[in-house]
Enzyme design. Structure first.
Site, PDB file in Angstrom:
ATOM      1  N   GLY A  20      43.179  41.239  31.870  1.00 36.79           N
ATOM      2  CA  GLY A  20      41.733  41.133  31.765  1.00 36.79           C
ATOM      3  C   GLY A  20      41.041  41.727  32.967  1.00 36.79           C
ATOM      4  O   GLY A  20      41.655  42.446  33.771  1.00 36.79           O
ATOM      5  N   GLY A  21      39.759  41.397  33.110  1.00 40.78           N
ATOM      6  CA  GLY A  21      38.976  41.960  34.181  1.00 40.78           C
ATOM      7  C   GLY A  21      39.369  41.481  35.561  1.00 40.78           C
ATOM      8  O   GLY A  21      39.146  42.189  36.548  1.00 40.78           O
ATOM      9  N   MET A  22      39.968  40.299  35.660  1.00 33.32           N
ATOM     10  CA  MET A  22      40.330  39.811  36.986  1.00 33.32           C
ATOM     11  C   MET A  22      41.723  39.192  37.041  1.00 33.32           C
ATOM     12  O   MET A  22      42.105  38.638  38.062  1.00 33.32           O
ATOM     13  CB  MET A  22      39.304  38.777  37.468  1.00 33.32           C
ATOM     14  N   LYS A  40      48.807  32.974  34.526  1.00 36.81           N
ATOM     15  CA  LYS A  40      47.663  33.862  34.732  1.00 36.81           C
ATOM     16  C   LYS A  40      47.532  34.131  36.222  1.00 36.81           C
ATOM     17  O   LYS A  40      47.257  33.230  37.007  1.00 36.81           O
ATOM     18  CB  LYS A  40      46.392  33.200  34.183  1.00 36.81           C
ATOM     19  N   ASP A 140      31.200  32.345  27.016  1.00 33.50           N
ATOM     20  CA  ASP A 140      31.872  33.571  26.585  1.00 33.50           C
ATOM     21  C   ASP A 140      32.666  33.327  25.302  1.00 33.50           C
ATOM     22  O   ASP A 140      33.801  33.788  25.161  1.00 33.50           O
ATOM     23  CB  ASP A 140      32.793  34.084  27.689  1.00 33.50           C
TER      24      ASP A 140
END
Length: 342
Positions: A20-22, A40, A140
């Protein structure tokens, strides 16, 4: 992804699951216990790294506190010794085929049915009721953040841009007021999708629980009809082609006024519950009739019409005398004379 890594925090990397983005997500196995989890790992770099790191840690602390079957549960939080990056160890949610499944992927493969969507609505409505009561706004909700497990249930994931409405919760998670209350934080701009924003959020208002409800409505509407929901149009007319229950659910989810939005129960589930109870009652009546018939030589004819159970009694046609083991006469009664008339 950093597939050359073999182990992180006592967990052996089995395979990468996504990026993902981060953060990057791996399927991992505990070296000593052999338990499979999802790990994660924070990987963001650059000017936003400190900001995103704070959000990542807050997400981990939040999901460690929350406990609901329709949410991804965090079991462990740590820092990777090799890179100094924080990581979360979470539930491993895989589909029936052993691969990660999101609603976005199922939609792309045209594997979503109306029946399944009713069940997923109930799952996600339960998840939102729970987090909203806990003082959390997800911010989100969209198909790519909804996982489908092997049991077919939906699981809400990715709380990286959540807003915390409870002051005590913000303090415990070390999230400052700006990050907790902005309608569109920096991470939200990067990771969010404007199509799911509620009208008031698009206008610059702070996202509330009602914004999550609206996003769920947009998500389900697109999965059901194949088109985006647009306010101030006749989009709801498309629901005429589907089960009538949606014509009650979607207006509540997509109301323009956030104060009028709600998560109504699925009446189809209520009807199923009613018929389950009725069926159990009929089985009980038939069982009692059979018992009395075998002891009285009478037959009960059980019928069900419009949800009303009725019983009629008559002479059992199957009685006949047969010799007993002691030379006397005994009575044989055939249970075939019990009838169920729908």
């Amino acid at each position: 992804m950093q597939t050359e890594r073999k182990e992180i925090g006592g967990y052996r990397i089995v395979r990468p699951l996504g990026k993902g983005g981060m953060a990057e997500v791996y399927e991992v196995e505990h070296v000593r216990l052999g338990v499979r989890r999802a790990l994660k790992l924070f990987t963001a770099e650059g000017a936003r790294a400190d900001f995103l790191r704070t959000r990542f840690i807050a997400e981990g602390k939040l999901l460690e506190r929350l406990d609901h079957p329709r949410l991804v549960k965090v079991h462990e939080f740590g820092v990777d010794e090799a890179s100094g990056a924080p990581y979360l160890v979470m539930d491993l949610v895989l589909g029936a085929d052993g691969e990660p499944q999101t609603l976005a992927a199922l939609h792309a493969r045209r594997q979503i049915t109306e029946e399944k969507l009713f069940g997923w609505y109930e799952d996600l409505a339960d998840a939102l009721r729970y987090i909203h009561a806990a003082g959390v706004v997800h911010r989100d909700v969209k198909p790519s953040n909804i996982l489908i497990g092997a049991d077919g249930h939906a699981v809400l994931s990715d709380f990286g841009v959540s807003r915390f409405t409870d002051e005590n919760l913000r303090k415990e998670l070390s999230v400052d007021a700006t990050m907790a209350t902005d309608a569109t934080t920096l991470s939200r701009v990067v990771m969010g999708t404007a199509n799911y924003f509620a009208p008031e959020v698009r206008a610059g208002a702070t996202a509330t629980a009602a914004a999550d409800i609206y996003a769920l409505g947009v998500t389900l509407f697109r999965l059901l009809t194949g088109v985006w929901y647009e306010p101030d149009t006749n989009a709801l007319e498309l629901l005429k082609s589907f089960d009538s229950a949606w014509r009650r659910i979607f207006p509540a989810l997509l109301a323009a006024d956030p104060l009028r939005r709600s998560l109504p129960p699925c009446r189809r589930t209520r009807r199923l519950w009613l018929w389950t109870v009725l069926s159990a009652a009929v089985i009980a009546v038939v069982t009692v009739c059979a018992y009395h018939f075998l002891h009285s030589g009478k037959v009960r004819v059980v019928s069900v019409s419009e949800g009303v159970v009725s019983v009629k009694e008559g002479e059992a046609p199957g009685n006949k005398d047969i010799p007993s083991e002691k030379g006397g006469r005994a009575t044989e009664r055939s249970i075939d004379s019990i009838f169920f008339v729908p």
